[in-house]
Design an enzyme around this catalytic site. Structure first.
Site, PDB file in Angstrom:
ATOM      1  N   LEU A 158     -27.143 140.895  36.232  1.00 42.00           N
ATOM      2  CA  LEU A 158     -27.050 141.529  37.555  1.00 42.00           C
ATOM      3  C   LEU A 158     -26.051 140.834  38.466  1.00 42.00           C
ATOM      4  O   LEU A 158     -25.877 139.631  38.436  1.00 42.00           O
ATOM      5  CB  LEU A 158     -28.421 141.638  38.217  1.00 42.00           C
ATOM      6  CG  LEU A 158     -29.166 140.431  38.763  1.00 42.00           C
ATOM      7  CD1 LEU A 158     -28.619 139.968  40.093  1.00 42.00           C
ATOM      8  CD2 LEU A 158     -30.622 140.797  38.912  1.00 42.00           C
ATOM      9  N   LYS A 212     -24.339 136.067  27.416  1.00 42.65           N
ATOM     10  CA  LYS A 212     -24.216 135.873  28.861  1.00 42.65           C
ATOM     11  C   LYS A 212     -23.010 134.997  29.225  1.00 42.65           C
ATOM     12  O   LYS A 212     -22.180 135.386  30.057  1.00 42.65           O
ATOM     13  CB  LYS A 212     -25.503 135.263  29.405  1.00 42.65           C
ATOM     14  CG  LYS A 212     -25.489 134.950  30.880  1.00 42.65           C
ATOM     15  CD  LYS A 212     -25.239 136.200  31.718  1.00 42.65           C
ATOM     16  CE  LYS A 212     -25.005 135.844  33.172  1.00 42.65           C
ATOM     17  NZ  LYS A 212     -26.201 135.577  33.912  1.00 42.65           N
ATOM     18  N   CYS A 268     -22.845 131.701  39.704  1.00 39.03           N
ATOM     19  CA  CYS A 268     -22.774 131.947  38.257  1.00 39.03           C
ATOM     20  C   CYS A 268     -21.439 131.561  37.632  1.00 39.03           C
ATOM     21  O   CYS A 268     -21.363 130.605  36.862  1.00 39.03           O
ATOM     22  CB  CYS A 268     -23.065 133.416  37.973  1.00 39.03           C
ATOM     23  SG  CYS A 268     -24.752 133.877  38.374  1.00 39.03           S
ATOM     24  N   ARG A 338     -23.183 129.655  47.593  1.00 38.98           N
ATOM     25  CA  ARG A 338     -23.017 128.668  46.519  1.00 38.98           C
ATOM     26  C   ARG A 338     -21.564 128.712  46.015  1.00 38.98           C
ATOM     27  O   ARG A 338     -21.046 129.782  45.687  1.00 38.98           O
ATOM     28  CB  ARG A 338     -23.987 128.970  45.364  1.00 38.98           C
ATOM     29  CG  ARG A 338     -25.437 128.567  45.698  1.00 38.98           C
ATOM     30  CD  ARG A 338     -26.383 128.945  44.597  1.00 38.98           C
ATOM     31  NE  ARG A 338     -26.520 130.392  44.467  1.00 38.98           N
ATOM     32  CZ  ARG A 338     -27.173 131.006  43.489  1.00 38.98           C
ATOM     33  NH1 ARG A 338     -27.746 130.289  42.546  1.00 38.98           N
ATOM     34  NH2 ARG A 338     -27.254 132.313  43.463  1.00 38.98           N
TER      35      ARG A 338
HETATM   36  C1  UDX Z   1     -21.538 137.530  38.139  1.00 42.72           C
HETATM   37  C2  UDX Z   1     -21.428 138.553  36.991  1.00 42.72           C
HETATM   38  O1  UDX Z   1     -20.642 139.663  37.411  1.00 42.72           O
HETATM   39  C3  UDX Z   1     -22.814 139.013  36.601  1.00 42.72           C
HETATM   40  O2  UDX Z   1     -22.737 139.929  35.520  1.00 42.72           O
HETATM   41  C4  UDX Z   1     -23.616 137.795  36.201  1.00 42.72           C
HETATM   42  O3  UDX Z   1     -24.905 138.163  35.837  1.00 42.72           O
HETATM   43  C5  UDX Z   1     -23.667 136.793  37.341  1.00 42.72           C
HETATM   44  O4  UDX Z   1     -22.351 136.437  37.727  1.00 42.72           O
HETATM   45  P1  UDX Z   1     -21.913 137.646  40.768  1.00 42.72           P
HETATM   46  O5  UDX Z   1     -21.827 136.150  40.760  1.00 42.72           O
HETATM   47  O6  UDX Z   1     -22.976 138.304  41.573  1.00 42.72           O
HETATM   48  O7  UDX Z   1     -22.079 138.174  39.275  1.00 42.72           O
HETATM   49  O8  UDX Z   1     -20.508 138.156  41.349  1.00 42.72           O
HETATM   50  P2  UDX Z   1     -19.256 138.990  40.820  1.00 42.72           P
HETATM   51  O9  UDX Z   1     -19.294 140.328  41.432  1.00 42.72           O
HETATM   52  O10 UDX Z   1     -19.109 138.895  39.362  1.00 42.72           O
HETATM   53  O11 UDX Z   1     -18.065 138.178  41.520  1.00 42.72           O
HETATM   54  C6  UDX Z   1     -17.825 136.808  41.175  1.00 42.72           C
HETATM   55  C7  UDX Z   1     -16.683 136.236  41.984  1.00 42.72           C
HETATM   56  O12 UDX Z   1     -15.438 136.741  41.529  1.00 42.72           O
HETATM   57  C8  UDX Z   1     -16.720 136.529  43.482  1.00 42.72           C
HETATM   58  O13 UDX Z   1     -16.408 135.338  44.186  1.00 42.72           O
HETATM   59  C9  UDX Z   1     -15.629 137.570  43.679  1.00 42.72           C
HETATM   60  O14 UDX Z   1     -15.084 137.515  44.958  1.00 42.72           O
HETATM   61  C10 UDX Z   1     -14.640 137.171  42.599  1.00 42.72           C
HETATM   62  N1  UDX Z   1     -13.772 138.262  42.118  1.00 42.72           N
HETATM   63  C11 UDX Z   1     -14.317 139.322  41.474  1.00 42.72           C
HETATM   64  C12 UDX Z   1     -12.393 138.182  42.278  1.00 42.72           C
HETATM   65  O15 UDX Z   1     -11.872 137.230  42.858  1.00 42.72           O
HETATM   66  N2  UDX Z   1     -11.609 139.186  41.776  1.00 42.72           N
HETATM   67  C13 UDX Z   1     -12.120 140.249  41.114  1.00 42.72           C
HETATM   68  O16 UDX Z   1     -11.356 141.111  40.687  1.00 42.72           O
HETATM   69  C14 UDX Z   1     -13.517 140.328  40.971  1.00 42.72           C
END
Ligand code: UDX
Length: 441
Positions: A158, A212, A268, A338
């Site tokens: 998620l 994962k 994550c 975080r």
């Molecule tokens: C992530 C994974 O997507 C999810 O499947 C896993 O279970 C947990 O880790 P999350 O940490 O909620 O989820 O955020 P996500 O939407 O993946 O974004 C992660 C980071 O990447 C954010 O800081 C976002 O700003 C950055 N990001 C995302 C970018 O810089 N560029 C992008 O194109 C996409």
């Protein structure tokens, strides 16, 4: 057997609370367990202790059905549940890249001691490959029911901000199991989810654990790849925004997670790629994922380069300058700070002598707690008052909608760094702003 197994969810953070609430809404009887009585008290009284769109409404609904309860008692949970989900955090260890498994081990041990009948323990936390097999042995040795208790692994994918949707309608499920009974119990525990046709991959424990970290490593690699291209663009005057758009038309590449900017943060991606590289080294195959160190390095450089751009716009020195920092959360629609790139940049500028005023639509309390040395505004315009430079660090929709003229009316100078490629450069330049973004001329 009762039609639906009774569920417990151990650990009620972003992942566990969402899982417990959604499962109760879908018809299961659920107990949420946590060692933090304050969190349990809040949830039991209908308050979600973090920001997640749609979840407060579902918590109210779930509590009204009478199917959802919360407790701090592992004995009560063990007595109640047929399937126990482990949803506690696995943060990065202090002074190491390895994952800290303290919470996983403590919760599994606390539960196992009270398991006196046949039950399935299901790990959802992100762990180093090999952990599940070790936990299975631990459970067998600690549980009064011994072999009657089995362990399965069901990684959770998620995304914060979309947690409800990702839980109710995931794009896939992974079941790591060691027996037909475990698979059958997992299918029963996710019956309404699977009934929608969600694909299930049934596999062994180690593969389930690996899915994962492999997925998160791939996503991190994609982001750092485009950010590496941004570095090349900066050296050549090319435009990484156009480059990314052009790449995205190739279906084999795809446009998702190819947004350049300040890079990834959160609870994550950063710690998962570090823990994965660390685990691979322990296994003697560190070279296979050695590139993840480079991915991490590219990502960290984005933060430094964003600071550099602000310094440049300040004329070479930020000491004594006023900076408006728009965003604190690691991404929009979250209050999670975080490893947030936004706060990292804001705090660095403050250390360099700037007076930094932060505004974030959801993460203000968390940011204040962690960074009391920073200033905080009432809203974006308030934060921009008298600012020499405005820097956009988290791409909240409300920041995209800022009127450049309204902001110009309060700021000291019309200078903006768009750390997330969220604004329309033509619109801001048209309103007289000096607009800068990483990897764009
Ligand atoms: C992530 C994974 O997507 C999810 O499947 C896993 O279970 C947990 O880790 P999350 O940490 O909620 O989820 O955020 P996500 O939407 O993946 O974004 C992660 C980071 O990447 C954010 O800081 C976002 O700003 C950055 N990001 C995302 C970018 O810089 N560029 C992008 O194109 C996409």
């Amino acid at each position: 057997m009762n039609l639906l197994p009774r569920l417990t969810v151990i650990g009620t953070g972003y992942l566990g609370a969402t899982h417990a609430i959604c499962m109760a809404v879908m018809g299961y009887e659920v107990i949420g367990v946590d060692v933090d009585p304050v969190k349990i008290e809040k949830l039991a009284s209908g308050e979600v202790p973090f920001f997640e769109p749609g979840l407060p409404e579902l918590l109210t609904k779930a509590l009204e059905t009478g199917r959802l309860r919360f407790t701090t008692s592992f004995a009560e949970a063990a007595e109640f549940g047929d399937v126990h989900f482990i949803c506690v955090g696995t943060p990065q260890q202090k002074g190491s890249h390895a994952a800290d498994l303290t919470y996983v081990e403590a919760s599994v041990t606390s539960l196992a001691q009270h398991l006196t009948r046949r039950a399935l323990v299901v790990g959802k936390s992100t762990v180093p490959v090999g952990t599940a097999a070790r936990l299975a042995r631990l459970i067998r040795s600690q549980a009064p029911a011994g072999d009657q208790v089995e362990l399965a692994w069901n990684p959770e994918f998620l995304r914060e901000g979309f947690a409800v949707d990702d839980t109710m309608r995931p794009d896939r499920m992974v079941f790591g199991v060691t027996s037909a009974w475990s698979e059958q119990m997992l299918r029963a525990a996710f019956e309404p989810v699977l009934a929608q046709g969600v694909p299930v991959k049934v596999t062994d424990l180690a593969t389930a654990e690996l899915v994962k970290v492999a997925a998160n490593s791939f996503l991190a690699t994609k982001i750092s790849y485009i950010n590496a291209m941004a570095e090349i663009c900066e050296a050549t005057g090319a435009d990484v925004h156009d480059l990314a758009e052009a790449l995205a038309y190739d279906e084999r590449i795809g446009g998702k997670f190819l947004r350049p900017g300040l890079g990834f943060g959160g609870g994550c991606l950063p710690k998962d790629i570090r823990a994965f590289a660390h685990r691979a080294e322990e296994l003697g195959v560190g070279q296979a994922v050695g590139f993840l160190r480079e991915i991490d390095g590219i990502n960290t450089r984005r933060r430094a380069r964003t600071v550099d751009l602000v310094v440049e716009l300040c004329g070479g020195d930020v000491a004594g300058k006023r900076i408006a920092a728009l965003g604190a959360a690691f991404k929009p629609n979250s209050d999670d700070i975080r490893d947030a790139p936004a706060l990292d940049v804001a705090a660095t500028l403050a250390r360099m002598g700037a007076s930094v005023v932060v505004y974030d639509p959801a993460a203000m309390d968390n940011a204040r707690r962690q960074h009391p040395e920073l200033g905080y505004g009432e809203n974006a315009i308030d934060a921009a008052r008298d600012a020499d430079v405005v820097v956009l660090l988290t791409e909240w929709t409300e920041f995209r909608e800022i009127d450049p003229d309204a902001m110009a009316a309060v700021a000291a100078g019309r200078r903006i760094v768009d750390g997330r490629h969220a604004l329309d450069p033509a619109q801001w330049r048209g309103a007289g702003w000096e607009y800068r973004a990483l990897g764009r001329p």
